[in-house]
Design an enzyme around this catalytic site. Sequence first.
Site, PDB file in Angstrom:
ATOM      1  N   TRP A 170      -4.747   2.451 -14.979  1.00 36.68           N
ATOM      2  CA  TRP A 170      -5.881   2.548 -15.910  1.00 36.68           C
ATOM      3  C   TRP A 170      -6.270   4.005 -16.184  1.00 36.68           C
ATOM      4  CZ3 TRP A 170      -6.064   1.441 -10.836  1.00 36.68           C
ATOM      5  CH2 TRP A 170      -6.956   2.144 -10.036  1.00 36.68           C
ATOM      6  N   THR A 172       3.229   1.316 -20.444  1.00 32.13           N
ATOM      7  CA  THR A 172       2.246   0.497 -19.734  1.00 32.13           C
ATOM      8  C   THR A 172       1.054   0.260 -20.661  1.00 32.13           C
ATOM      9  OG1 THR A 172       1.263   2.502 -18.765  1.00 32.13           O
ATOM     10  CG2 THR A 172       2.891   1.306 -17.429  1.00 32.13           C
ATOM     11  N   HIS A 178       2.206   7.601  -6.196  1.00 33.24           N
ATOM     12  CA  HIS A 178       1.448   8.837  -6.413  1.00 33.24           C
ATOM     13  C   HIS A 178       2.238  10.050  -5.925  1.00 33.24           C
ATOM     14  CE1 HIS A 178      -2.161   6.905  -7.736  1.00 33.24           C
ATOM     15  NE2 HIS A 178      -2.465   6.356  -6.564  1.00 33.24           N
ATOM     16  N   THR A 237       0.849  -1.197   0.000  1.00 33.61           N
ATOM     17  CA  THR A 237       0.000   0.000   0.000  1.00 33.61           C
ATOM     18  C   THR A 237       0.880   1.241   0.000  1.00 33.61           C
ATOM     19  OG1 THR A 237      -1.803  -1.136   1.146  1.00 33.61           O
ATOM     20  CG2 THR A 237      -1.799   1.262   1.245  1.00 33.61           C
ATOM     21  N   GLU A 293       1.136   4.142  -2.836  1.00 25.97           N
ATOM     22  CA  GLU A 293       0.856   5.545  -2.511  1.00 25.97           C
ATOM     23  C   GLU A 293       2.069   6.443  -2.736  1.00 25.97           C
ATOM     24  OE1 GLU A 293      -2.024   6.448  -2.270  1.00 25.97           O
ATOM     25  OE2 GLU A 293      -3.076   4.610  -1.736  1.00 25.97           O
TER      26      GLU A 293
END
Length: 327
Positions: free
Chosen positions: A249, A262, A241, A234, A238
């Site tokens: 996606w 990708t 980001h 996790t 994060e």
Amino acid sequence: MKKLSILLACGIIFITSCSKPDKNSSEKPVTGNTTTAVRERHCGTMEVLNEQLKNDPALASRMAAIEANTNRIMENKSLYRLLPDGSIMIPVVVNVLYKTTAQNISAAQIQSQIDVLNNDYNGLNSEFSTVPALFSSVKASVGVHFVLKSVVRKSTTVTTWSTNDAMKKSTSGGINPTTPDSVLNLWVVGAMSGGVIGYAQFPGGASATDGVVIAYDCFGNTGTATAPFGLGRTATHEIGHYLNLRHIWGDATCGDDLVGDTPLHNAANFGCPSYPHLSTCTGTPVEMTMNYMDYSDDACMYMFTAGQKTRMLATFVSGGGRYGFAH
């Protein structure tokens, strides 16, 4: 493969949530004939960004400038010489907010998360050698290193935290960030509203709220860390980001994650998809479900790509939003 694009306005930013469905959520998938609730990964980063854009009119232009700088580098390989090569050392302050004894996680659990980050961001994780042949030519060691600077602990009466950044402010019962321009602040908290398990702030956001929030049972790989999010991924997701990566996606059906190597994804993938998992997007590509920026379970995400590496390293160049870590 996706064409790189420049973020010019907040209009292309889509709302999503890093959360586990509540017990009675209608979003739980059903596998076969079972009715057992399945925990899913979701992340609150884009939801938080949407709110920040509403409340800070200048944020969109700051992010657009960072995006333009990133694309300038990504589209001109002669500028790759500007990127740091394995030299970035990120000091980490872990801010632990606990109501229960279990939430006051141990030093060993905190160090386990640092170890996971160093493995995942440097291709040292055990799964890195198992990347499918189709993607082996683009898998990448980012070359970013993490070192624990300090741990700050604070007892709280808060039962459930929201994604309004209250945990980052002493005035609302949280802990203020430590020198966020040159230190990565991680806040470890108990339950978050909506079942959120983590969220991050993109480069360009306010320094007073800069950093990453992770639920205590999804932090590290020992102690209270619980499957299917008990391997520390996790935080890997994060921090992606935090270093300017988007969901794979693109937060839209067959969307653009602003990275060229990708494959197009229909949407987020959950659990442990069987390989090869085919997309219905243009060209029917095999989806990279093992990428850290998908929503797969911890045990089934284990790679970044060369394009994602370049995008992350571009944040450490002047104008990239994380320049303070490089100097």
